[in-house]
Design a protein around this motif. Structure first.
Motif, PDB file in Angstrom:
ATOM      1  N   VAL A  95     -18.620  -3.088 -27.371  1.00  0.00           N
ATOM      2  CA  VAL A  95     -19.664  -2.219 -26.816  1.00  0.00           C
ATOM      3  C   VAL A  95     -20.048  -1.165 -27.851  1.00  0.00           C
ATOM      4  CG1 VAL A  95     -20.172  -0.459 -25.059  1.00  0.00           C
ATOM      5  CG2 VAL A  95     -19.034  -2.574 -24.389  1.00  0.00           C
ATOM      6  N   GLU A  96     -19.050  -0.579 -28.472  1.00  0.00           N
ATOM      7  CA  GLU A  96     -19.280   0.472 -29.478  1.00  0.00           C
ATOM      8  C   GLU A  96     -20.102  -0.048 -30.664  1.00  0.00           C
ATOM      9  OE1 GLU A  96     -19.199   4.281 -30.620  1.00  0.00           O
ATOM     10  OE2 GLU A  96     -17.973   3.670 -28.907  1.00  0.00           O
ATOM     11  N   GLY A  97     -19.887  -1.278 -31.079  1.00  0.00           N
ATOM     12  CA  GLY A  97     -20.556  -1.832 -32.244  1.00  0.00           C
ATOM     13  C   GLY A  97     -21.851  -2.569 -31.951  1.00  0.00           C
ATOM     14  N   SER A  98     -22.319  -2.516 -30.710  1.00  0.00           N
ATOM     15  CA  SER A  98     -23.523  -3.251 -30.320  1.00  0.00           C
ATOM     16  C   SER A  98     -24.618  -2.283 -29.879  1.00  0.00           C
ATOM     17  CB  SER A  98     -23.206  -4.197 -29.155  1.00  0.00           C
ATOM     18  OG  SER A  98     -22.201  -5.104 -29.508  1.00  0.00           O
ATOM     19  N   ASP A  99     -25.857  -2.715 -30.001  1.00  0.00           N
ATOM     20  CA  ASP A  99     -26.967  -1.916 -29.476  1.00  0.00           C
ATOM     21  C   ASP A  99     -27.044  -2.045 -27.965  1.00  0.00           C
ATOM     22  OD1 ASP A  99     -28.113  -0.826 -31.919  1.00  0.00           O
ATOM     23  OD2 ASP A  99     -28.627  -2.899 -32.398  1.00  0.00           O
ATOM     24  N   VAL A 100     -26.724  -3.219 -27.469  1.00  0.00           N
ATOM     25  CA  VAL A 100     -26.725  -3.502 -26.041  1.00  0.00           C
ATOM     26  C   VAL A 100     -25.768  -4.667 -25.811  1.00  0.00           C
ATOM     27  CG1 VAL A 100     -28.659  -5.116 -26.079  1.00  0.00           C
ATOM     28  CG2 VAL A 100     -28.274  -3.783 -24.035  1.00  0.00           C
ATOM     29  N   CYS A 101     -25.252  -4.781 -24.602  1.00  0.00           N
ATOM     30  CA  CYS A 101     -24.358  -5.892 -24.266  1.00  0.00           C
ATOM     31  C   CYS A 101     -24.786  -6.508 -22.943  1.00  0.00           C
ATOM     32  CB  CYS A 101     -22.910  -5.404 -24.115  1.00  0.00           C
ATOM     33  SG  CYS A 101     -22.145  -4.827 -25.631  1.00  0.00           S
ATOM     34  N   ILE A 102     -24.365  -7.744 -22.764  1.00  0.00           N
ATOM     35  CA  ILE A 102     -24.500  -8.415 -21.478  1.00  0.00           C
ATOM     36  C   ILE A 102     -23.100  -8.827 -21.055  1.00  0.00           C
ATOM     37  CG2 ILE A 102     -25.387 -10.441 -20.268  1.00  0.00           C
ATOM     38  CD1 ILE A 102     -27.879 -10.279 -22.010  1.00  0.00           C
ATOM     39  N   LEU A 103     -22.732  -8.405 -19.852  1.00  0.00           N
ATOM     40  CA  LEU A 103     -21.412  -8.691 -19.299  1.00  0.00           C
ATOM     41  C   LEU A 103     -21.544  -9.720 -18.190  1.00  0.00           C
ATOM     42  CD1 LEU A 103     -18.350  -7.972 -18.978  1.00  0.00           C
ATOM     43  CD2 LEU A 103     -19.107  -6.255 -17.298  1.00  0.00           C
ATOM     44  N   PHE A 104     -20.722 -10.754 -18.262  1.00  0.00           N
ATOM     45  CA  PHE A 104     -20.603 -11.758 -17.203  1.00  0.00           C
ATOM     46  C   PHE A 104     -19.214 -11.610 -16.606  1.00  0.00           C
ATOM     47  CE2 PHE A 104     -18.838 -15.810 -15.842  1.00  0.00           C
ATOM     48  CZ  PHE A 104     -19.804 -16.260 -14.959  1.00  0.00           C
ATOM     49  N   TYR A 105     -19.105 -11.687 -15.292  1.00  0.00           N
ATOM     50  CA  TYR A 105     -17.787 -11.611 -14.647  1.00  0.00           C
ATOM     51  C   TYR A 105     -17.837 -12.304 -13.286  1.00  0.00           C
ATOM     52  CZ  TYR A 105     -20.058  -7.747 -12.231  1.00  0.00           C
ATOM     53  OH  TYR A 105     -20.942  -6.982 -11.509  1.00  0.00           O
ATOM     54  N   LYS A 151     -11.088  -3.521 -14.492  1.00  0.00           N
ATOM     55  CA  LYS A 151      -9.807  -3.456 -13.769  1.00  0.00           C
ATOM     56  C   LYS A 151      -9.978  -2.720 -12.438  1.00  0.00           C
ATOM     57  CE  LYS A 151      -5.035  -2.009 -14.334  1.00  0.00           C
ATOM     58  NZ  LYS A 151      -4.055  -1.359 -15.220  1.00  0.00           N
ATOM     59  N   LYS A 152     -10.681  -1.599 -12.471  1.00  0.00           N
ATOM     60  CA  LYS A 152     -10.896  -0.806 -11.256  1.00  0.00           C
ATOM     61  C   LYS A 152     -11.672  -1.600 -10.203  1.00  0.00           C
ATOM     62  CE  LYS A 152     -13.087   3.420  -9.646  1.00  0.00           C
ATOM     63  NZ  LYS A 152     -13.952   4.535 -10.017  1.00  0.00           N
ATOM     64  N   GLN A 153     -12.687  -2.356 -10.637  1.00  0.00           N
ATOM     65  CA  GLN A 153     -13.509  -3.134  -9.713  1.00  0.00           C
ATOM     66  C   GLN A 153     -12.849  -4.459  -9.302  1.00  0.00           C
ATOM     67  OE1 GLN A 153     -16.355  -2.023  -8.343  1.00  0.00           O
ATOM     68  NE2 GLN A 153     -16.099  -0.130  -9.483  1.00  0.00           N
ATOM     69  N   LYS A 154     -11.768  -4.817  -9.995  1.00  0.00           N
ATOM     70  CA  LYS A 154     -11.061  -6.081  -9.762  1.00  0.00           C
ATOM     71  C   LYS A 154     -11.927  -7.293 -10.093  1.00  0.00           C
ATOM     72  CE  LYS A 154      -7.954  -4.064  -6.459  1.00  0.00           C
ATOM     73  NZ  LYS A 154      -7.673  -3.773  -5.093  1.00  0.00           N
ATOM     74  N   TYR A 155     -12.781  -7.147 -11.118  1.00  0.00           N
ATOM     75  CA  TYR A 155     -13.574  -8.254 -11.619  1.00  0.00           C
ATOM     76  C   TYR A 155     -12.704  -9.040 -12.589  1.00  0.00           C
ATOM     77  CZ  TYR A 155     -17.632  -5.599  -9.869  1.00  0.00           C
ATOM     78  OH  TYR A 155     -18.537  -4.917  -9.094  1.00  0.00           O
ATOM     79  N   PHE A 156     -12.957 -10.320 -12.721  1.00  0.00           N
ATOM     80  CA  PHE A 156     -12.101 -11.155 -13.577  1.00  0.00           C
ATOM     81  C   PHE A 156     -12.929 -12.232 -14.268  1.00  0.00           C
ATOM     82  CE2 PHE A 156     -12.266 -12.884  -9.356  1.00  0.00           C
ATOM     83  CZ  PHE A 156     -12.335 -14.259  -9.521  1.00  0.00           C
ATOM     84  N   GLY A 157     -12.297 -12.930 -15.227  1.00  0.00           N
ATOM     85  CA  GLY A 157     -12.976 -13.991 -15.960  1.00  0.00           C
ATOM     86  C   GLY A 157     -14.168 -13.484 -16.758  1.00  0.00           C
ATOM     87  N   ALA A 158     -14.087 -12.252 -17.225  1.00  0.00           N
ATOM     88  CA  ALA A 158     -15.225 -11.602 -17.878  1.00  0.00           C
ATOM     89  C   ALA A 158     -15.465 -12.132 -19.294  1.00  0.00           C
ATOM     90  CB  ALA A 158     -15.008 -10.095 -17.918  1.00  0.00           C
TER      91      ALA A 158
END
Length: 168
Positions: A95-105, A151-158
């Protein structure tokens, strides 16, 4: 940034169909791509973007959503530097090294299992997500750490896709 989509459920069901379903139901992949492009200052046509994703895997896209690798393929094809990570320990640095990110989970509520894409970016106040929740009406502060948010949201397989602007 007036053209960002903050909540896919606000898209009328007959507008921007995605395969046999509405974008409100299964459009999070193309929406994350759209938002990422907008955040970096690039423009595209929404119907053209939807068609691109539908033809990437014609029998799947729009009917079962978008494959987790779909946005990475799209951005690479368009000439953007892209990096993908499956390791949450690497997410904050990406995230720090990117202009924008796309997260899948993946998410789970009782017996119901689903998947979602969001666009996100690092700001001075923390990581901001777009089209994050069913109730989103604007950008959402995810906090200082993407790993901690998951972790807080309990999302997985990200899977995280880091995107940088095109080199000049």
């Amino acid at each position: 940034m007036d053209d960002l989509i903050y909540n896919q459920r606000s898209i009328p069901k007959d507008q921007w169909r995605y395969g046999f379903r509405s974008s409100a139901a299964t459009g999070c992949g193309w929406i994350a791509t759209w938002n990422a492009l907008q955040l970096m200052g690039y423009k595209t046509d929404i119907p053209e973007l939807i068609r691109y994703y539908e033809w990437q895997l014609p029998l799947i896209h729009g009917n079962a959503g978008t494959s987790f690798w779909g946005p990475a393929v799209c951005f690479r094809k368009w000439g953007f530097p892209v990096e993908m990570s499956f390791r949450q320990d690497e997410f904050d640095a990406l995230v720090e090294g990117s202009d924008v990110c796309i997260l899948f989970y993946y998410w789970r509520r009782g017996a119901k299992l689903g998947a979602h894409f969001i666009a996100l970016q690092k700001t001075e106040t923390g990581i901001i997500g777009y089209n994050t929740y069913r109730s989103s009406s604007g950008p959402n502060l995810l906090g200082p750490s993407l790993k901690d948010f998951l972790k807080k949201q309990k999302y997985f397989g990200a899977v995280l896709i880091g995107i940088r602007k095109k080199p000049d």
